[in-house]
Design a protein around this motif. Structure first.
Motif, PDB file in Angstrom:
ATOM      1  N   ARG A   1       1.017  -1.275   0.110  1.00 13.01           N
ATOM      2  CA  ARG A   1      -0.035   0.058   0.021  1.00 13.01           C
ATOM      3  C   ARG A   1       0.851   1.168  -0.022  1.00 13.01           C
ATOM      4  O   ARG A   1       1.326   1.639   1.039  1.00 13.01           O
ATOM      5  CB  ARG A   1      -0.914   0.003   1.171  1.00 13.01           C
ATOM      6  CG  ARG A   1      -1.982  -1.033   1.054  1.00 13.01           C
ATOM      7  CD  ARG A   1      -2.843  -1.260   2.695  1.00 13.01           C
ATOM      8  NE  ARG A   1      -3.166  -2.368   2.625  1.00 13.01           N
ATOM      9  CZ  ARG A   1      -4.587  -2.747   2.455  1.00 13.01           C
ATOM     10  NH1 ARG A   1      -5.209  -1.727   1.956  1.00 13.01           N
ATOM     11  NH2 ARG A   1      -4.934  -4.022   2.293  1.00 13.01           N
TER      12      ARG A   1
ATOM     13  N   ASP B   1       1.902   5.214  -1.273  1.00 14.54           N
ATOM     14  CA  ASP B   1       1.352   6.805  -1.535  1.00 14.54           C
ATOM     15  C   ASP B   1       1.040   6.908  -2.975  1.00 14.54           C
ATOM     16  O   ASP B   1       2.095   7.392  -3.559  1.00 14.54           O
ATOM     17  CB  ASP B   1       2.251   7.710  -0.852  1.00 14.54           C
ATOM     18  CG  ASP B   1       1.760   9.002  -0.918  1.00 14.54           C
ATOM     19  OD1 ASP B   1       0.681   9.529  -1.609  1.00 14.54           O
ATOM     20  OD2 ASP B   1       2.018  10.089  -0.097  1.00 14.54           O
TER      21      ASP B   1
ATOM     22  N   ARG C   1       1.687  10.187  -4.975  1.00 12.30           N
ATOM     23  CA  ARG C   1       3.012  10.915  -5.047  1.00 12.30           C
ATOM     24  C   ARG C   1       4.078  10.462  -5.907  1.00 12.30           C
ATOM     25  O   ARG C   1       4.388   9.358  -5.970  1.00 12.30           O
ATOM     26  CB  ARG C   1       3.794  11.080  -3.562  1.00 12.30           C
ATOM     27  CG  ARG C   1       4.827  11.688  -3.249  1.00 12.30           C
ATOM     28  CD  ARG C   1       5.279  11.759  -1.977  1.00 12.30           C
ATOM     29  NE  ARG C   1       6.696  12.391  -1.802  1.00 12.30           N
ATOM     30  CZ  ARG C   1       7.500  12.247  -0.977  1.00 12.30           C
ATOM     31  NH1 ARG C   1       7.057  11.668   0.255  1.00 12.30           N
ATOM     32  NH2 ARG C   1       8.792  12.634  -0.851  1.00 12.30           N
TER      33      ARG C   1
ATOM     34  N   ARG D   1       3.605   5.529   2.871  1.00 11.63           N
ATOM     35  CA  ARG D   1       2.993   6.206   4.086  1.00 11.63           C
ATOM     36  C   ARG D   1       3.864   6.161   5.086  1.00 11.63           C
ATOM     37  O   ARG D   1       4.548   5.389   5.456  1.00 11.63           O
ATOM     38  CB  ARG D   1       1.575   5.437   4.060  1.00 11.63           C
ATOM     39  CG  ARG D   1       0.747   5.517   2.875  1.00 11.63           C
ATOM     40  CD  ARG D   1      -0.384   4.620   2.872  1.00 11.63           C
ATOM     41  NE  ARG D   1      -0.999   4.617   1.812  1.00 11.63           N
ATOM     42  CZ  ARG D   1      -2.467   4.386   1.566  1.00 11.63           C
ATOM     43  NH1 ARG D   1      -2.769   3.708   2.830  1.00 11.63           N
ATOM     44  NH2 ARG D   1      -2.842   4.281   0.319  1.00 11.63           N
TER      45      ARG D   1
ATOM     46  N   ALA E   1       5.789   3.199   7.628  1.00 13.45           N
ATOM     47  CA  ALA E   1       5.846   1.911   6.758  1.00 13.45           C
ATOM     48  C   ALA E   1       6.998   0.847   7.082  1.00 13.45           C
ATOM     49  O   ALA E   1       6.944  -0.343   7.189  1.00 13.45           O
ATOM     50  CB  ALA E   1       5.818   2.208   5.406  1.00 13.45           C
TER      51      ALA E   1
END
Lengths: 200, 200
Positions: B17, B19, B22, B177, B180
């Motif tokens: 998972r 970001d 970005r 994120r 992490a």
């Protein structure tokens, strides 16, 4: 002792001529193996198995099988460059302080699909390379060899490996001679990498 | 940004998972690929080839093939744990800023001896793992997947790969994120390693 990641990545070259006479502390090898466990493996199965061999008789036994496999493989070939250095290693393998055998519990199916075979090896080689990087950061030289696999059955017998355990690679480990960790020559990035489409 | 080797080895876990929104600077990816080149390869042949894909249409194309392969593979299975996280990745693959495809110029012979097959994969996965470690040190999350190989031909066509180039693994890359990079749980060393002889 360097522990900067980029420097370690750029200088962990194959070291085949070790300081044969300097013993390697077991705690150093265990520390590297502990770090190797954090590598990824398919579905986090962690089927890696490592046997670290420092017993002189067992090392001599592995070295004997290794030399047989090496001689068979390179019979009739002129050995220069890396192959000549590999021959020196083969001839000196019994003198290497620690031989680490990287294995996997379970064998790939003979007719497995490419994604399964790649995942199988991709679940052990990152751990092997983590081990080698951790060793380098501790002043230990390593190299990666698979020549012994032509004598896998004899080596499994010698070390008492379970019959479903597959040997993947052998990693000779020893202290290095001064100046061993330099940056090797490599092809320029443009020769091996591209953005979006392969050129041509 | 951490660059301590031991810490990076212990915290480069699979990040599925990312970001998604970005963007990833190409220079960061190139820096990681430059470091990956210093990994070892059999006889130093450096047959690795990397294609880094950031073009939105190509990413969407790869993602479509990937999802097909994923659905086919896990048809009828309940997905929990890692597999559920893998499904989230599959469903979001088109949103991953950069997809790095690791390839080898040349295929293993179908009936190659085990030492040749192991050497083949052992000449690409250390570079793949170096790339992932270098990425992690730069705040980029990655994971290693081979699911797409069931659609290798379609992806080769999309990216214009030469027909003798074998795809090995796909590495989705993106910023992570917060929080992490933690240390994953692993089996204790005693469960996966032994000195001299395998216990039992």
């Amino acid at each position: 002792m360097s522990t900067d990641l980029d420097e370690v990545l750029a200088t962990t070259r194959a070291i085949r001529r070790l300081d044969w006479d300097r013993p390697v502390d077991r705690a150093l090898v265990d520390a590297c193996l502990r770090l190797a466990r954090y590598a990824p493996s398919g579905m986090n199965r962690q089927r890696w198995r490592f046997v670290a061999v420092d017993d002189p008789e067992l090392r001599a036994g592995i070295a004997r099988h290794y030399r047989e496999a090496f001689t068979e493989r390179y019979a009739g070939t002129t050995l220069d460059g890396i192959a000549a250095s590999a021959r020196t290693l083969a001839e000196s393998l019994h003198r290497v302080p620690v031989l680490v055998l990287a294995c996997v519990a379970g064998r790939p199916e003979p007719s497995a699909a490419p994604e399964r075979v790649s995942s199988y090896y991709g679940s052990i080689y990152p751990a092997v390379w983590s081990f080698m990087l951790a060793a380098r950061a501790r002043g230990l030289g390593t190299t990666l060899t698979t020549v012994h696999l032509a004598r896998a059955a004899a080596i499994a017998d010698l070390l008492g490996l379970p019959c479903d355990t597959a040997q993947i690679a052998l990693i000779p480990v020893g202290h290095v001679r001064p100046g061993a960790f330099t940056t090797p020559r490599r092809l320029p990035l443009e020769a091996v990498a591209a953005w979006n489409r392969w050129p041509g």
